[in-house]
Scaffold this active site. Structure first.
Site, short mmCIF file in Angstrom:
data_model
loop_
_atom_site.label_atom_id
_atom_site.label_comp_id
_atom_site.label_asym_id
_atom_site.label_seq_id
_atom_site.Cartn_x
_atom_site.Cartn_y
_atom_site.Cartn_z
N GLN A 168 -0.01 -2.06 -7.41
CA GLN A 168 -0.37 -1.52 -6.09
C GLN A 168 -1.25 -2.52 -5.35
OE1 GLN A 168 -1.45 2.97 -6.47
NE2 GLN A 168 -1.70 2.07 -8.52
N ASN A 169 -1.68 -3.55 -6.06
CA ASN A 169 -2.62 -4.51 -5.49
C ASN A 169 -1.92 -5.49 -4.55
OD1 ASN A 169 -4.51 -3.23 -7.06
ND2 ASN A 169 -4.45 -4.75 -8.70
N ASP A 195 -3.69 -8.31 -3.63
CA ASP A 195 -4.54 -9.51 -3.70
C ASP A 195 -3.83 -10.75 -4.23
OD1 ASP A 195 -6.26 -7.87 -6.47
OD2 ASP A 195 -4.48 -9.14 -6.55
N HIS A 250 2.71 -2.36 -2.59
CA HIS A 250 1.99 -2.22 -1.32
C HIS A 250 1.91 -3.52 -0.54
CE1 HIS A 250 -0.09 1.62 -3.02
NE2 HIS A 250 1.17 1.82 -2.67
N CYS A 264 10.98 -10.25 15.39
CA CYS A 264 11.95 -11.29 14.95
C CYS A 264 12.45 -11.01 13.54
CB CYS A 264 11.29 -12.66 14.96
SG CYS A 264 10.71 -13.18 16.57
N CYS A 278 3.37 -14.57 16.72
CA CYS A 278 4.62 -15.21 16.33
C CYS A 278 4.98 -16.27 17.38
CB CYS A 278 5.73 -14.13 16.28
SG CYS A 278 7.39 -14.78 16.14
N GLY A 330 -6.44 0.60 -14.21
CA GLY A 330 -7.30 0.57 -13.04
C GLY A 330 -6.75 1.18 -11.79
N PRO A 380 -12.08 3.25 -16.96
CA PRO A 380 -13.33 3.81 -17.49
C PRO A 380 -13.43 5.32 -17.27
CG PRO A 380 -13.76 1.88 -16.11
CD PRO A 380 -12.31 2.21 -15.96
N1 APR Z 1 -11.28 -1.83 -15.22
C1 APR Z 1 -10.37 -0.82 -15.14
N2 APR Z 1 -10.42 0.16 -14.20
C2 APR Z 1 -11.44 0.11 -13.32
C3 APR Z 1 -12.44 -0.91 -13.35
C4 APR Z 1 -12.32 -1.89 -14.36
N3 APR Z 1 -13.22 -2.90 -14.46
N4 APR Z 1 -13.33 -0.65 -12.33
C5 APR Z 1 -12.89 0.45 -11.69
N5 APR Z 1 -11.76 0.92 -12.29
C6 APR Z 1 -10.95 2.09 -11.93
C7 APR Z 1 -11.69 3.20 -11.24
O1 APR Z 1 -12.19 4.14 -12.19
C8 APR Z 1 -10.56 3.82 -10.39
O2 APR Z 1 -9.90 4.85 -11.10
O3 APR Z 1 -10.00 1.61 -11.01
C9 APR Z 1 -9.59 2.67 -10.15
C10 APR Z 1 -9.59 2.16 -8.72
O4 APR Z 1 -9.12 3.20 -7.90
P1 APR Z 1 -8.85 2.90 -6.35
O5 APR Z 1 -10.02 2.17 -5.79
O6 APR Z 1 -8.44 4.19 -5.75
O7 APR Z 1 -7.63 1.88 -6.36
P2 APR Z 1 -6.08 2.18 -6.51
O8 APR Z 1 -5.83 3.30 -7.46
O9 APR Z 1 -5.43 0.88 -6.79
O10 APR Z 1 -5.69 2.65 -5.01
C11 APR Z 1 -4.33 2.90 -4.75
O11 APR Z 1 -4.86 3.23 -2.42
O12 APR Z 1 -6.05 2.57 -0.56
C12 APR Z 1 -4.81 2.53 -1.17
O13 APR Z 1 -3.12 0.93 -0.88
C13 APR Z 1 -4.37 1.13 -1.46
O14 APR Z 1 -3.19 0.24 -3.38
C14 APR Z 1 -4.26 1.08 -2.97
C15 APR Z 1 -4.02 2.54 -3.33
#
Ligand code: APR
Length: 240
Positions: A95-96, A98, A113, A124, A140, A180, A207
């Site tokens: 979903q990242n 980055d 995403h 275009c 563009c 995560g 966690p």
């Molecule tokens: N290792 C593993 N998990 C972790 C760590 C870590 N070091 N630090 C935080 N987390 C966990 C948190 O507990 C949380 O459950 O990562 C999760 C991050 O959740 P979000 O910030 O909601 O991210 P994500 O689930 O990827 O969001 C999904 O939401 O805003 C939209 O498009 C965006 O892709 C994103 C989507």
């Protein structure tokens, strides 16, 4: 339940969210220090905001590019690369946006995403992949429309081809490792159920518990890098 030996599985999917990059220094979206706690996505990360004020959206987007450009892949990203290199079939569904999985060296990646470093012109139909830099040319050159960050904003549809490829990998895997993600954003959050429904061993690395925790047979309650190292401990070659 004992930790699974990755080598005992033929088709592994790593399903990653913002927590995968947290130890690289990339802020997550929710929870302590989350981006959406500081910035209202309705002003910076949705199509209406882009139509209303593209300059503000680009200022936020370049801000995020600047943040991520200063971050590097962490040992967890690199462990997944080694798994890809040494095990029969490894796929990353992330979903990242980055780009850290690719920068670490991963190749089999489905970006649900989009990507922070890619832009597109909706008039275009062209896409351009930037390096990890701030973008200063915001229009563009062909039609002078604003370049649109090629990421999935709230209320956007996901790319059908990406979703289909990701779903096929997830439905065919025998080991599904979620890392995560808070499991609250759909349709991405609906994908892990396909792995569970198809009998894969499902492992959640986070966690904290999530609304999807019931889908998983094993919960590794800790940070991504340490928990992935624990999983790889059964395959020392993955720890090198
Ligand atoms: N290792 C593993 N998990 C972790 C760590 C870590 N070091 N630090 C935080 N987390 C966990 C948190 O507990 C949380 O459950 O990562 C999760 C991050 O959740 P979000 O910030 O909601 O991210 P994500 O689930 O990827 O969001 C999904 O939401 O805003 C939209 O498009 C965006 O892709 C994103 C989507």
């Amino acid at each position: 339940m004992p930790d699974p030996r990755l080598r005992d599985y033929q088709r592994i999917v790593f399903f990653t969210g913002a927590g995968m990059s947290a130890e690289s220094g990339v802020p997550t979206y929710r929870g302590a220090g989350g981006i959406w706690k500081e910035y209202d996505y309705r002003r910076y990360a949705c199509q209406n905001a882009f139509v209303r004020d593209p300059a503000a959206v680009w200022e936020f987007h370049n801000f995020r590019r600047g943040l991520v450009a200063r971050c590097d892949p962490n040992p967890g990203h690199r462990l997944i690369v080694r798994a890809e290199q040494q095990l029969p079939q490894v796929t990353i569904v992330t979903q990242n946006i980055d780009g850290l999985h690719a920068r670490a060296g991963s190749r089999s990646i489905h970006e649900l995403h989009g990507n922070l470093w890619r832009v597109r012109c909706d008039r275009c139909g062209v896409k351009v992949q930037d390096g990890p830099v701030l973008r200063d040319e915001l229009r563009c050159p062909t039609c002078n429309s604003w370049w649109r960050p090629d990421i999935v904003w709230f209320e956007d549809y996901l790319d059908d081809a990406v979703v289909q490829a990701a779903t096929e990998a997830i439905m065919g895997c025998d080991l599904f490792i979620s890392i995560g993600t808070s499991a609250v954003v759909y349709p991405a959050a609906s994908l892990p159920a396909y792995a569970a429904d198809n009998g894969a061993l499902c492992v959640e690395i986070n966690p904290d518990p999530t609304p999807a925790s019931h889908l998983y047979s094993l919960h590794l309650r800790g940070p991504a890098t340490a928990m992935l190292a624990r999983l790889a401990a059964g395959d020392p070659a993955l720890l090198t």
